[in-house]
Motif scaffolding. Structure first.
Motif, PDB file in Angstrom:
ATOM      1  N   GLY A 147       3.078   5.729  -9.574  1.00  0.00           N
ATOM      2  CA  GLY A 147       1.738   6.082  -9.016  1.00  0.00           C
ATOM      3  C   GLY A 147       1.708   7.425  -8.284  1.00  0.00           C
ATOM      4  O   GLY A 147       0.952   7.813  -7.591  1.00  0.00           O
ATOM      5  N   ALA A 148       2.956   8.304  -8.602  1.00  0.00           N
ATOM      6  CA  ALA A 148       2.998   9.669  -8.134  1.00  0.00           C
ATOM      7  C   ALA A 148       2.748  10.541  -8.942  1.00  0.00           C
ATOM      8  O   ALA A 148       3.174  11.962  -8.581  1.00  0.00           O
ATOM      9  CB  ALA A 148       4.266   9.584  -7.230  1.00  0.00           C
TER      10      ALA A 148
ATOM     11  N   ALA B 121      -4.402   4.634  -8.649  1.00  0.00           N
ATOM     12  CA  ALA B 121      -4.497   4.302  -6.986  1.00  0.00           C
ATOM     13  C   ALA B 121      -5.810   4.778  -6.128  1.00  0.00           C
ATOM     14  O   ALA B 121      -6.161   4.096  -5.476  1.00  0.00           O
ATOM     15  CB  ALA B 121      -3.165   5.009  -6.502  1.00  0.00           C
ATOM     16  N   ARG B 122      -5.964   6.110  -6.724  1.00  0.00           N
ATOM     17  CA  ARG B 122      -7.114   6.497  -5.787  1.00  0.00           C
ATOM     18  C   ARG B 122      -8.515   5.815  -6.089  1.00  0.00           C
ATOM     19  O   ARG B 122      -9.299   5.408  -5.205  1.00  0.00           O
ATOM     20  CB  ARG B 122      -7.582   8.164  -6.548  1.00  0.00           C
ATOM     21  CG  ARG B 122      -8.665   8.977  -5.762  1.00  0.00           C
ATOM     22  CD  ARG B 122      -9.033  10.267  -6.373  1.00  0.00           C
ATOM     23  NE  ARG B 122      -7.905  10.916  -6.837  1.00  0.00           N
ATOM     24  CZ  ARG B 122      -7.214  11.653  -5.994  1.00  0.00           C
ATOM     25  NH1 ARG B 122      -7.242  11.817  -4.735  1.00  0.00           N
ATOM     26  NH2 ARG B 122      -6.190  12.550  -6.521  1.00  0.00           N
ATOM     27  N   ALA B 123      -8.598   5.082  -7.330  1.00  0.00           N
ATOM     28  CA  ALA B 123      -9.874   4.264  -7.621  1.00  0.00           C
ATOM     29  C   ALA B 123      -9.707   3.065  -6.557  1.00  0.00           C
ATOM     30  O   ALA B 123     -10.787   2.579  -6.295  1.00  0.00           O
ATOM     31  CB  ALA B 123     -10.108   4.093  -9.077  1.00  0.00           C
ATOM     32  N   LEU B 124      -8.450   2.330  -6.768  1.00  0.00           N
ATOM     33  CA  LEU B 124      -8.291   1.218  -6.002  1.00  0.00           C
ATOM     34  C   LEU B 124      -8.392   1.402  -4.637  1.00  0.00           C
ATOM     35  O   LEU B 124      -9.067   0.533  -3.838  1.00  0.00           O
ATOM     36  CB  LEU B 124      -7.034   0.438  -6.660  1.00  0.00           C
ATOM     37  CG  LEU B 124      -6.736   0.069  -7.932  1.00  0.00           C
ATOM     38  CD1 LEU B 124      -5.367  -0.353  -8.369  1.00  0.00           C
ATOM     39  CD2 LEU B 124      -8.058  -0.844  -8.381  1.00  0.00           C
TER      40      LEU B 124
ATOM     41  N   ALA C 118      -8.749  -1.459  -1.445  1.00  0.00           N
ATOM     42  CA  ALA C 118      -7.754  -2.261  -1.736  1.00  0.00           C
ATOM     43  C   ALA C 118      -6.297  -1.451  -1.182  1.00  0.00           C
ATOM     44  O   ALA C 118      -6.495  -0.294  -0.597  1.00  0.00           O
ATOM     45  CB  ALA C 118      -6.893  -2.208  -3.196  1.00  0.00           C
ATOM     46  N   ALA C 119      -5.211  -2.036  -0.566  1.00  0.00           N
ATOM     47  CA  ALA C 119      -4.024  -1.787  -0.065  1.00  0.00           C
ATOM     48  C   ALA C 119      -3.357  -1.459  -1.315  1.00  0.00           C
ATOM     49  O   ALA C 119      -3.262  -2.198  -2.321  1.00  0.00           O
ATOM     50  CB  ALA C 119      -3.660  -2.795   1.027  1.00  0.00           C
ATOM     51  N   VAL C 120      -2.424  -0.184  -1.275  1.00  0.00           N
ATOM     52  CA  VAL C 120      -1.750  -0.019  -2.383  1.00  0.00           C
ATOM     53  C   VAL C 120      -0.054   0.324  -2.254  1.00  0.00           C
ATOM     54  O   VAL C 120      -0.138   1.035  -0.994  1.00  0.00           O
ATOM     55  CB  VAL C 120      -2.451   1.364  -3.384  1.00  0.00           C
ATOM     56  CG1 VAL C 120      -1.499   1.752  -4.235  1.00  0.00           C
ATOM     57  CG2 VAL C 120      -3.692   0.985  -3.828  1.00  0.00           C
ATOM     58  N   ILE C 121       0.564  -0.181  -3.094  1.00  0.00           N
ATOM     59  CA  ILE C 121       1.995   0.207  -2.980  1.00  0.00           C
ATOM     60  C   ILE C 121       2.415   0.867  -4.127  1.00  0.00           C
ATOM     61  O   ILE C 121       2.109   0.585  -5.302  1.00  0.00           O
ATOM     62  CB  ILE C 121       2.635  -1.104  -2.759  1.00  0.00           C
ATOM     63  CG1 ILE C 121       2.434  -1.959  -1.496  1.00  0.00           C
ATOM     64  CG2 ILE C 121       4.339  -0.680  -2.573  1.00  0.00           C
ATOM     65  CD1 ILE C 121       2.826  -3.251  -1.137  1.00  0.00           C
ATOM     66  N   LEU C 122       3.198   2.063  -4.025  1.00  0.00           N
ATOM     67  CA  LEU C 122       3.465   2.949  -4.908  1.00  0.00           C
ATOM     68  C   LEU C 122       5.040   2.847  -4.852  1.00  0.00           C
ATOM     69  O   LEU C 122       5.766   3.500  -4.328  1.00  0.00           O
ATOM     70  CB  LEU C 122       3.112   4.313  -4.792  1.00  0.00           C
ATOM     71  CG  LEU C 122       1.525   4.584  -4.612  1.00  0.00           C
ATOM     72  CD1 LEU C 122       1.248   5.862  -4.256  1.00  0.00           C
ATOM     73  CD2 LEU C 122       0.669   4.090  -5.765  1.00  0.00           C
TER      74      LEU C 122
ATOM     75  N   GLN D 204      -4.356   2.687   3.709  1.00  0.00           N
ATOM     76  CA  GLN D 204      -3.408   1.728   2.991  1.00  0.00           C
ATOM     77  C   GLN D 204      -2.722   2.005   1.891  1.00  0.00           C
ATOM     78  O   GLN D 204      -2.597   1.479   0.973  1.00  0.00           O
ATOM     79  CB  GLN D 204      -4.034   0.271   3.185  1.00  0.00           C
ATOM     80  CG  GLN D 204      -5.055  -0.091   4.044  1.00  0.00           C
ATOM     81  CD  GLN D 204      -5.898  -1.032   3.603  1.00  0.00           C
ATOM     82  OE1 GLN D 204      -5.449  -2.484   3.694  1.00  0.00           O
ATOM     83  NE2 GLN D 204      -7.057  -1.093   3.241  1.00  0.00           N
ATOM     84  N   VAL D 205      -1.803   2.992   2.095  1.00  0.00           N
ATOM     85  CA  VAL D 205      -0.776   3.453   1.087  1.00  0.00           C
ATOM     86  C   VAL D 205       0.533   3.331   1.484  1.00  0.00           C
ATOM     87  O   VAL D 205       0.903   3.850   2.532  1.00  0.00           O
ATOM     88  CB  VAL D 205      -1.247   4.942   0.333  1.00  0.00           C
ATOM     89  CG1 VAL D 205      -0.375   5.249  -0.705  1.00  0.00           C
ATOM     90  CG2 VAL D 205      -2.797   5.237   0.479  1.00  0.00           C
ATOM     91  N   GLN D 206       1.237   2.683   0.683  1.00  0.00           N
ATOM     92  CA  GLN D 206       2.801   2.547   0.985  1.00  0.00           C
ATOM     93  C   GLN D 206       3.539   3.006  -0.176  1.00  0.00           C
ATOM     94  O   GLN D 206       3.062   2.562  -1.394  1.00  0.00           O
ATOM     95  CB  GLN D 206       3.049   1.133   1.626  1.00  0.00           C
ATOM     96  CG  GLN D 206       2.649   1.018   2.873  1.00  0.00           C
ATOM     97  CD  GLN D 206       2.867  -0.440   3.468  1.00  0.00           C
ATOM     98  OE1 GLN D 206       2.294  -1.492   3.108  1.00  0.00           O
ATOM     99  NE2 GLN D 206       3.836  -0.611   4.507  1.00  0.00           N
ATOM    100  N   VAL D 207       4.714   3.725   0.094  1.00  0.00           N
ATOM    101  CA  VAL D 207       5.581   4.004  -0.781  1.00  0.00           C
ATOM    102  C   VAL D 207       6.823   3.568  -0.683  1.00  0.00           C
ATOM    103  O   VAL D 207       7.382   3.329   0.299  1.00  0.00           O
ATOM    104  CB  VAL D 207       5.644   5.849  -0.852  1.00  0.00           C
ATOM    105  CG1 VAL D 207       6.820   6.375  -1.754  1.00  0.00           C
ATOM    106  CG2 VAL D 207       4.345   6.482  -0.842  1.00  0.00           C
ATOM    107  N   THR D 208       7.471   3.046  -1.885  1.00  0.00           N
ATOM    108  CA  THR D 208       8.870   2.511  -1.773  1.00  0.00           C
ATOM    109  C   THR D 208       9.583   2.989  -3.141  1.00  0.00           C
ATOM    110  O   THR D 208       9.088   3.305  -3.939  1.00  0.00           O
ATOM    111  CB  THR D 208       8.772   1.105  -1.827  1.00  0.00           C
ATOM    112  OG1 THR D 208      10.015   0.200  -1.721  1.00  0.00           O
ATOM    113  CG2 THR D 208       8.244   0.494  -3.081  1.00  0.00           C
ATOM    114  N   MET D 209      10.903   3.180  -2.771  1.00  0.00           N
ATOM    115  CA  MET D 209      11.812   3.454  -3.897  1.00  0.00           C
ATOM    116  C   MET D 209      11.969   2.577  -4.936  1.00  0.00           C
ATOM    117  O   MET D 209      12.426   1.482  -4.524  1.00  0.00           O
ATOM    118  CB  MET D 209      13.141   4.228  -3.342  1.00  0.00           C
ATOM    119  CG  MET D 209      13.006   5.342  -2.534  1.00  0.00           C
ATOM    120  SD  MET D 209      12.687   6.878  -3.621  1.00  0.00           S
ATOM    121  CE  MET D 209      14.129   6.851  -4.405  1.00  0.00           C
ATOM    122  N   LEU D 210      12.088   3.142  -6.211  1.00  0.00           N
ATOM    123  CA  LEU D 210      12.309   2.040  -7.186  1.00  0.00           C
ATOM    124  C   LEU D 210      12.495   2.889  -8.453  1.00  0.00           C
ATOM    125  O   LEU D 210      11.635   3.473  -8.940  1.00  0.00           O
ATOM    126  CB  LEU D 210      11.216   1.050  -7.594  1.00  0.00           C
ATOM    127  CG  LEU D 210      11.488  -0.249  -8.412  1.00  0.00           C
ATOM    128  CD1 LEU D 210      10.811  -1.315  -7.984  1.00  0.00           C
ATOM    129  CD2 LEU D 210      11.452   0.384  -9.772  1.00  0.00           C
TER     130      LEU D 210
END
Ligand SMILES: NC(=O)c1ccc[n+]([C@@H]2O[C@H](COP(=O)([O-])OP(=O)(O)OC[C@H]3O[C@@H](n4cnc5c(N)ncnc54)[C@H](OP(=O)(O)O)[C@@H]3O)[C@@H](O)[C@H]2O)c1
Length: 320
Positions: free
Chosen positions: A33-34, A42-45, A50-54, A77-83
């Motif tokens: 998502g980055a 992500a921008r559209a949702l 929506a809440a979005v997790i990237l 409502q955007v959250q980023v997580t490492m994966l």
């Protein structure tokens, strides 16, 4: 099956697709998502509420994109997580964190991908493109399934590509151990796997309210082409001597539309196991449809192959 298509024209943007859709209260997870299509998905949702997790592999880049998305959409409502999809242990840690953030996931878009990489292997020894594009997402989806089932009806979108036409799964040598490495065959094989995964997933979970479709987004200039030289792109007719891209290429906002359609369209409620492109159900390529620009190879939706791939994938990621 009757024609399944968006009423919009194929060059509609992702924002056009959700213009009248309200996703308030829904959570979407978008891998990759980055960058490229992931950002526009992500921008559209987010724009639809929506809440979005990237899940991203570069936290700094992810946070920069998240800040820009919050700013441009007005949705915080955007959250980023490492994966890192190229490491099964990273997928396990990242998935656990996602489940802490979101006990219910209504939309999972398996969008991240690499293309035509030099010969290499993931942390677990899998061929890079098969390991990253398919196996990482296979494990991630399995680990997120409790949250998808809790949110049912939920949808999974698997980014395939017209590049799947370059190779079926080579069952006796998936990781190029007995044949010379070919970066395009490897990409094709991984994208066939992405398409088959949607068939396998849908077959297993549709009755419980989790449907899955595969998507070819079209051709879009993004970070995906970074392993190709300009000369290669010229030789393929993608770019001319003046450095201009062929008009067939979509913008990232147009390229994200079929993913967003697959994730939200009312006409796809309860519908899965399909290959989608150009905002519609795609057609199998055969003598009646030899179209080089639209259609999927029969092997990419073969139910027996989907089953075989599922079993092999379970073994490879340590689920069986
Ligand atoms: N663009 C096209 O013409 C086209 C055509 C057909 C299909 N597709 C498919 O569309 C999807 C999105 O591609 P795109 O065009 O948006 O490409 P992109 O701009 O290169 O985005 C791909 C994303 O995947 C992420 N990624 C790569 N390896 C990863 C890993 N090991 N762990 C976690 N994330 C990883 C990248 O992260 P980094 O930013 O850290 O590199 C990036 O965010 C891909 O699956 C691609 O195969 C694209």
């Amino acid at each position: 099956m009757s024609k399944i298509a968006s009423p919009l024209a194929p060059r509609a943007t992702a924002a056009d697709v959700v213009k009248t859709t309200n996703l308030s209260g829904k959570t979407a997870v978008i891998t990759g998502g980055a960058s490229g299509l992931g950002i526009e998905t992500a921008r559209a949702l987010l724009g639809a509420g929506a809440a979005v997790i990237l899940p991203v592999r570069d936290a700094t880049k992810g946070e920069q994109v998240a800040a820009e998305l919050r700013e441009s959409t007005g949705n915080p409502q955007v959250q980023v997580t490492m994966l890192d999809l190229g490491s099964l242990s990273s997928v396990r840690v990242g998935a656990a964190h996602i489940l802490e953030l979101a006990p219910k996931i209504h939309i999972l878009i398996n969008n991240a991908g690499v293309m035509a990489t030099p010969e290499g292997h993931t942390a677990d020894g899998f061929e890079t493109q098969f390991g990253t594009n398919h196996l990482g997402h296979f494990l991630l989806t399995h680990l997120l399934m409790p949250a998808l089932l809790a949110a049912a009806p939920a949808r999974v979108v698997s980014l395939s590509s017209s590049g799947h036409r370059r190779s079926d799964i080579v069952w006796d040598d998936i990781h190029f151990e007995r044949r010379p490495y070919d970066r395009w065959q490897a990409y094709g094989q991984s994208k066939t796997a992405n398409a088959l995964f949607a068939v396998g997933l849908n077959g297993r979970y549709a009755a419980q309210g989790v449907t899955a479709n595969a998507v070819h987004p079209g051709g879009i200039m993004t970070g995906l082409q970074k392993h190709m030289t300009l000369e290669e792109q010229r030789a393929l007719g993608w770019v001319n001597e003046q450095g201009e891209y062929h008009p067939i290429f979509k913008t990232p906002a147009e390229g994200a539309s079929t993913s967003v359609w697959a994730a939200t369209a009312p006409e796809l409620e309860g519908v899965g196991g399909l290959f989608l492109e150009e905002l519609q159900k795609s057609e199998v390529l055969d003598h009646q449809n030899p179209n080089p620009l639209f259609g999927y190879k029969a092997y990419a939706r073969d139910p027996q192959s989907a089953e075989r791939l599922w079993e092999i994938s379970e073994q490879l990621v340590g689920l069986s």
